[in-house]
Design an enzyme around this catalytic site. Structure first.
Site, mmCIF file in Angstrom:
data_model
loop_
_atom_site.group_PDB
_atom_site.id
_atom_site.type_symbol
_atom_site.label_atom_id
_atom_site.label_comp_id
_atom_site.label_asym_id
_atom_site.label_seq_id
_atom_site.Cartn_x
_atom_site.Cartn_y
_atom_site.Cartn_z
ATOM 1 N N HIS A 131 0.938 -0.986 -0.144
ATOM 2 C CA HIS A 131 -0.051 0.371 0.197
ATOM 3 C C HIS A 131 1.358 1.122 -0.062
ATOM 4 O O HIS A 131 0.678 1.815 0.747
ATOM 5 C CB HIS A 131 -0.804 0.244 1.546
ATOM 6 C CG HIS A 131 -2.355 1.170 1.340
ATOM 7 N ND1 HIS A 131 -1.885 2.069 1.310
ATOM 8 C CD2 HIS A 131 -3.421 0.461 1.155
ATOM 9 C CE1 HIS A 131 -2.934 3.080 1.591
ATOM 10 N NE2 HIS A 131 -3.963 1.962 1.864
ATOM 11 N N GLU A 157 -0.905 1.002 -5.270
ATOM 12 C CA GLU A 157 -0.899 -0.133 -4.571
ATOM 13 C C GLU A 157 -0.652 -0.813 -5.558
ATOM 14 O O GLU A 157 -1.414 -1.198 -6.347
ATOM 15 C CB GLU A 157 -1.722 0.138 -3.756
ATOM 16 C CG GLU A 157 -1.767 1.198 -2.486
ATOM 17 C CD GLU A 157 -3.321 1.472 -2.551
ATOM 18 O OE1 GLU A 157 -4.041 0.182 -1.736
ATOM 19 O OE2 GLU A 157 -3.563 2.421 -2.081
HETATM 20 O O1 TA6 Z 1 -6.148 1.694 -0.500
HETATM 21 C C1 TA6 Z 1 -6.882 2.479 -0.763
HETATM 22 C C2 TA6 Z 1 -7.739 2.535 0.891
HETATM 23 O O2 TA6 Z 1 -8.993 1.270 0.673
HETATM 24 C C3 TA6 Z 1 -8.842 3.579 1.145
HETATM 25 O O3 TA6 Z 1 -10.421 3.250 0.905
HETATM 26 C C4 TA6 Z 1 -8.756 3.911 2.786
HETATM 27 O O4 TA6 Z 1 -8.965 3.032 3.552
HETATM 28 C C5 TA6 Z 1 -7.324 3.924 2.653
HETATM 29 O O5 TA6 Z 1 -6.546 2.403 1.862
HETATM 30 C C6 TA6 Z 1 -6.438 3.866 3.913
HETATM 31 O O6 TA6 Z 1 -7.070 2.945 5.168
HETATM 32 P P1 TA6 Z 1 -6.322 3.219 6.525
HETATM 33 O O7 TA6 Z 1 -7.265 1.627 6.971
HETATM 34 O O8 TA6 Z 1 -4.916 2.909 6.377
HETATM 35 O O9 TA6 Z 1 -6.637 4.284 6.644
#
Ligand code: TA6
Length: 302
Positions: free
Chosen positions: A172, A274
């Site tokens: 991520h 990601e």
């Molecule tokens: O990858 C994008 C995502 O799924 C968004 O929807 C947002 O929730 C982001 O990840 C961050 O998630 P987190 O749990 O790290 O705040």
């Protein structure tokens, strides 16, 4: 958090002043890499790379200036590892979002300086009693990082059970950008994506540009991507193997304010691209088999 014996860690895995284990913010254990080509910092919690710098260029990986460093919470920025699921758990909404690997302590299992001067770090996490309520499968996950002028990361899932397991996953990665409003992402033209903001499945037309909250899962794509950043006069090249999904996310103003840990205007200076296996692209791993997701990030100045 168990007390970390930094002296023992450095005796076993430290390498001069190039690989050093030390306590970081919030008491999180870090391994700091100062290589001939690039430097980095990785938290043992989640094997989360927090920073990667190549020479004096602006940071390639973004770390929130307002990040919270708390045991059991993913730090905002760097490369959180989403495993053994991506996003909310498909059946159990009470399970941790993005899995549990990113918030638990991993073990360092190898450190070495490669012949060309890059630094190789290997981390390992083995689910057990504490995670069996979420994930009752005998398995192990490793993350290998090669840190230099390029950054290579490989997430390896080992199925140690007698049953087939199914995972979704993501590296991520938060990339540093000059101004999200000027940035384009190339390489996903014509690819179908799930639009988590506007809803529904759409097809990408042209380069991806940003003028609001963007949260898209591009599906069935093994394509490389490029983040074109005229403000920093650079392109960040993202190639991947073992990944059929690419997630593109910027929270924009309101969502960033709700999250509360991106800092003043932080959303302007970050972009998540990601490399993942998510939604339709879930991966099944046969008993005794392994699955590898690998990425390579490099930067081209212009
Ligand atoms: O990858 C994008 C995502 O799924 C968004 O929807 C947002 O929730 C982001 O990840 C961050 O998630 P987190 O749990 O790290 O705040």
């Amino acid at each position: 958090m168990d007390k970390i014996d930094y002296a023992a860690l450095n005796a076993r895995y430290g390498i001069g002043n190039q690989v050093v284990f030390k306590e970081g913010p919030g008491g999180l254990a870090l391994v700091e890499v100062k290589g001939v080509h690039g430097s980095a910092a990785v938290a043992l919690q989640g094997a989360q790379l927090l920073s990667w710098m190549v020479r004096s260029a602006p940071a390639l990986v973004w770390l929130s200036p307002a990040a919270n460093y708390v045991e059991g919470k993913s730090v905002r920025g760097g490369v959180p590892i989403c495993w053994p699921w991506f996003g909310p758990h498909p059946m159990q909404p009470s399970f941790p979002t993005h899995g549990f690997a990113r918030t638990l302590p991993w073990d360092i299992v190898e450190t070495q300086i490669l012949p060309q001067g890059e630094t190789h770090l290997a981390f390992q996490f083995t689910p057990g009693e504490a995670t069996s309520k979420w994930w009752p499968h005998a398995s192990r996950v490793e993350c290998h990082m090669v840190i230099g002028e390029a950054l290579e990361m490989e997430l390896v899932t080992y199925n140690l059970s007698r049953d087939t397991i199914t995972i979704t996953e993501a590296l991520h990665t938060y990339f540093g950008v000059s101004d999200i409003r000027q940035v384009r992402v190339l390489g996903l033209e014509g690819i179908e994506y799930l639009d988590k903001v506007g809803g529904g499945r759409k097809r990408q037309e042209g380069a991806i540009t940003f003028d609001g909250e963007t949260d898209r899962v591009y599906l069935n794509t093994t394509d490389a991507c490029v983040i074109d950043d005229p403000g920093h006069r650079r392109r960040i090249h993202i190639t991947k193997h073992g990944s059929r999904s690419t997630v593109v996310w910027n929270p924009w103003i309101e969502k960033a304010a709700k999250l509360g840990d991106l800092g003043e205007d932080g959303y302007l200076h970050m972009l998540c691209v990601e490399s993942a296996n998510a939604i339709d692209d879930a991966v099944t791993v046969a008993p005794g088999a392994e699955h590898r997701l690998r990425v390579r990030y490099s930067v081209e100045a212009y």
